[in-house]
Motif scaffolding. Structure first.
Motif, PDB file in Angstrom:
ATOM      1  N   VAL A  78      44.578  39.173  44.326  1.00 43.48           N
ATOM      2  CA  VAL A  78      44.166  39.237  42.920  1.00 43.48           C
ATOM      3  C   VAL A  78      42.998  38.281  42.752  1.00 43.48           C
ATOM      4  O   VAL A  78      43.141  37.075  42.943  1.00 43.48           O
ATOM      5  CB  VAL A  78      45.321  38.851  41.968  1.00 43.48           C
ATOM      6  CG1 VAL A  78      44.860  38.905  40.519  1.00 43.48           C
ATOM      7  CG2 VAL A  78      46.530  39.734  42.188  1.00 43.48           C
ATOM      8  N   ARG A 111      48.459  36.371  45.835  1.00 43.25           N
ATOM      9  CA  ARG A 111      49.466  36.012  44.830  1.00 43.25           C
ATOM     10  C   ARG A 111      50.796  36.658  45.192  1.00 43.25           C
ATOM     11  O   ARG A 111      50.836  37.772  45.685  1.00 43.25           O
ATOM     12  CB  ARG A 111      49.064  36.520  43.440  1.00 43.25           C
ATOM     13  CG  ARG A 111      47.732  36.073  42.960  1.00 43.25           C
ATOM     14  CD  ARG A 111      47.797  34.677  42.457  1.00 43.25           C
ATOM     15  NE  ARG A 111      46.491  34.298  41.973  1.00 43.25           N
ATOM     16  CZ  ARG A 111      46.307  33.515  40.953  1.00 43.25           C
ATOM     17  NH1 ARG A 111      47.320  33.035  40.301  1.00 43.25           N
ATOM     18  NH2 ARG A 111      45.092  33.202  40.589  1.00 43.25           N
ATOM     19  N   PHE A 123      51.114  47.779  39.743  1.00 47.74           N
ATOM     20  CA  PHE A 123      50.519  46.450  39.772  1.00 47.74           C
ATOM     21  C   PHE A 123      49.330  46.408  40.722  1.00 47.74           C
ATOM     22  O   PHE A 123      48.314  45.777  40.421  1.00 47.74           O
ATOM     23  CB  PHE A 123      51.535  45.375  40.167  1.00 47.74           C
ATOM     24  CG  PHE A 123      50.971  44.002  39.992  1.00 47.74           C
ATOM     25  CD1 PHE A 123      51.061  43.357  38.775  1.00 47.74           C
ATOM     26  CD2 PHE A 123      50.309  43.366  41.031  1.00 47.74           C
ATOM     27  CE1 PHE A 123      50.503  42.097  38.603  1.00 47.74           C
ATOM     28  CE2 PHE A 123      49.753  42.104  40.871  1.00 47.74           C
ATOM     29  CZ  PHE A 123      49.847  41.471  39.649  1.00 47.74           C
ATOM     30  N   SER A 159      45.736  45.264  39.491  1.00 48.88           N
ATOM     31  CA  SER A 159      45.098  44.068  40.039  1.00 48.88           C
ATOM     32  C   SER A 159      43.713  44.354  40.598  1.00 48.88           C
ATOM     33  O   SER A 159      42.918  43.437  40.776  1.00 48.88           O
ATOM     34  CB  SER A 159      45.977  43.439  41.129  1.00 48.88           C
ATOM     35  OG  SER A 159      46.066  44.279  42.257  1.00 48.88           O
ATOM     36  N   LYS A 160      43.418  45.629  40.851  1.00 51.75           N
ATOM     37  CA  LYS A 160      42.098  46.005  41.365  1.00 51.75           C
ATOM     38  C   LYS A 160      41.159  46.501  40.274  1.00 51.75           C
ATOM     39  O   LYS A 160      39.965  46.639  40.496  1.00 51.75           O
ATOM     40  CB  LYS A 160      42.250  47.086  42.436  1.00 51.75           C
ATOM     41  CG  LYS A 160      42.887  46.570  43.712  1.00 51.75           C
ATOM     42  CD  LYS A 160      43.032  47.684  44.733  1.00 51.75           C
ATOM     43  CE  LYS A 160      43.557  47.171  46.028  1.00 51.75           C
ATOM     44  NZ  LYS A 160      44.982  47.073  46.136  1.00 51.75           N
ATOM     45  N   GLY A 190      41.333  42.920  36.243  1.00 52.43           N
ATOM     46  CA  GLY A 190      42.395  42.582  37.181  1.00 52.43           C
ATOM     47  C   GLY A 190      43.762  42.514  36.545  1.00 52.43           C
ATOM     48  O   GLY A 190      44.024  43.085  35.497  1.00 52.43           O
ATOM     49  N   ALA A 191      44.635  41.802  37.203  1.00 49.16           N
ATOM     50  CA  ALA A 191      46.024  41.699  36.768  1.00 49.16           C
ATOM     51  C   ALA A 191      46.151  40.889  35.486  1.00 49.16           C
ATOM     52  O   ALA A 191      47.201  40.914  34.862  1.00 49.16           O
ATOM     53  CB  ALA A 191      46.864  41.079  37.870  1.00 49.16           C
TER      54      ALA A 191
END
Length: 179
Positions: A131, A136, A159, A163-164, A168-169
């Protein structure tokens, strides 16, 4: 004994461990440990987890997951073991197979599956993700599932995509917040 306990969810092994210390004392120790980890909504009634009196929440299971990830990483290693043959002092062999469907994934840090009539299928798992250029650990806790493998796969996939994506996340809401 941790191998059959964690890989196959062996209730017999849980009971044998508790017998060694005394069932009542062992359950008391489990509840004391839960309180020490600030698992305020968790209560154990028996060592195997089969009693309807055993209760917990996703928040409390997250606290346990984080503790194990930080302080007891060998537990996660056992839950990633595909199979193990235990050899008793008399030479008897006891093969143990992992019930966890994710043990062979490189991003899988570890996890534990379970089932009771009250809780249905359950899974607590820990995966690693990149991430923002950093690795992570992300916990996924599935309760009351009809198929914990499919539900966990869906959450991990979601997820991974979040995250990409742009932002992001940081833009992904926690699953317990969206329920």
């Amino acid at each position: 004994l941790l191998y059959p306990l964690l890989m196959e969810s062996s209730n017999g092994v849980a009971d044998k461990l508790a017998d060694y210390y005394g069932q009542e004392a062992f359950v008391h120790w489990m509840n004391t440990t839960a309180r020490s980890l600030d698992m305020r909504s968790t209560h154990f009634s028996d060592p195997s987890g089969l009693s309807p009196g055993n209760i917990s929440t996703s928040d409390d299971l997250f606290r346990l997951t984080a503790y194990l990830a930080d302080k007891k990483t060998f537990i996660w290693g056992i839950t990633r073991t595909p199979s193990k043959t235990l050899v008793a002092s008399d030479g008897s062999s006891y093969p143990v197979a992992n019930f966890n469907k994710f043990f062979d994934r490189p991003d899988f840090i570890g996890g534990k599956v379970g089932y009771t009539d009250e809780a249905n299928h359950t899974m607590v798992s820990l995966f690693s993700f990149s991430v923002g250029g950093e690795t992570r650990r992300v916990a996924f806790i599935v309760l009351q599932s009809k198929d914990f493998t499919a539900d966990t796969k869906a959450l991990v996939s979601w997820f991974g995509k979040a995250s990409k994506s742009k932002g992001g996340a940081d833009n992904a809401a926690c699953a317990s917040c969206t329920q």
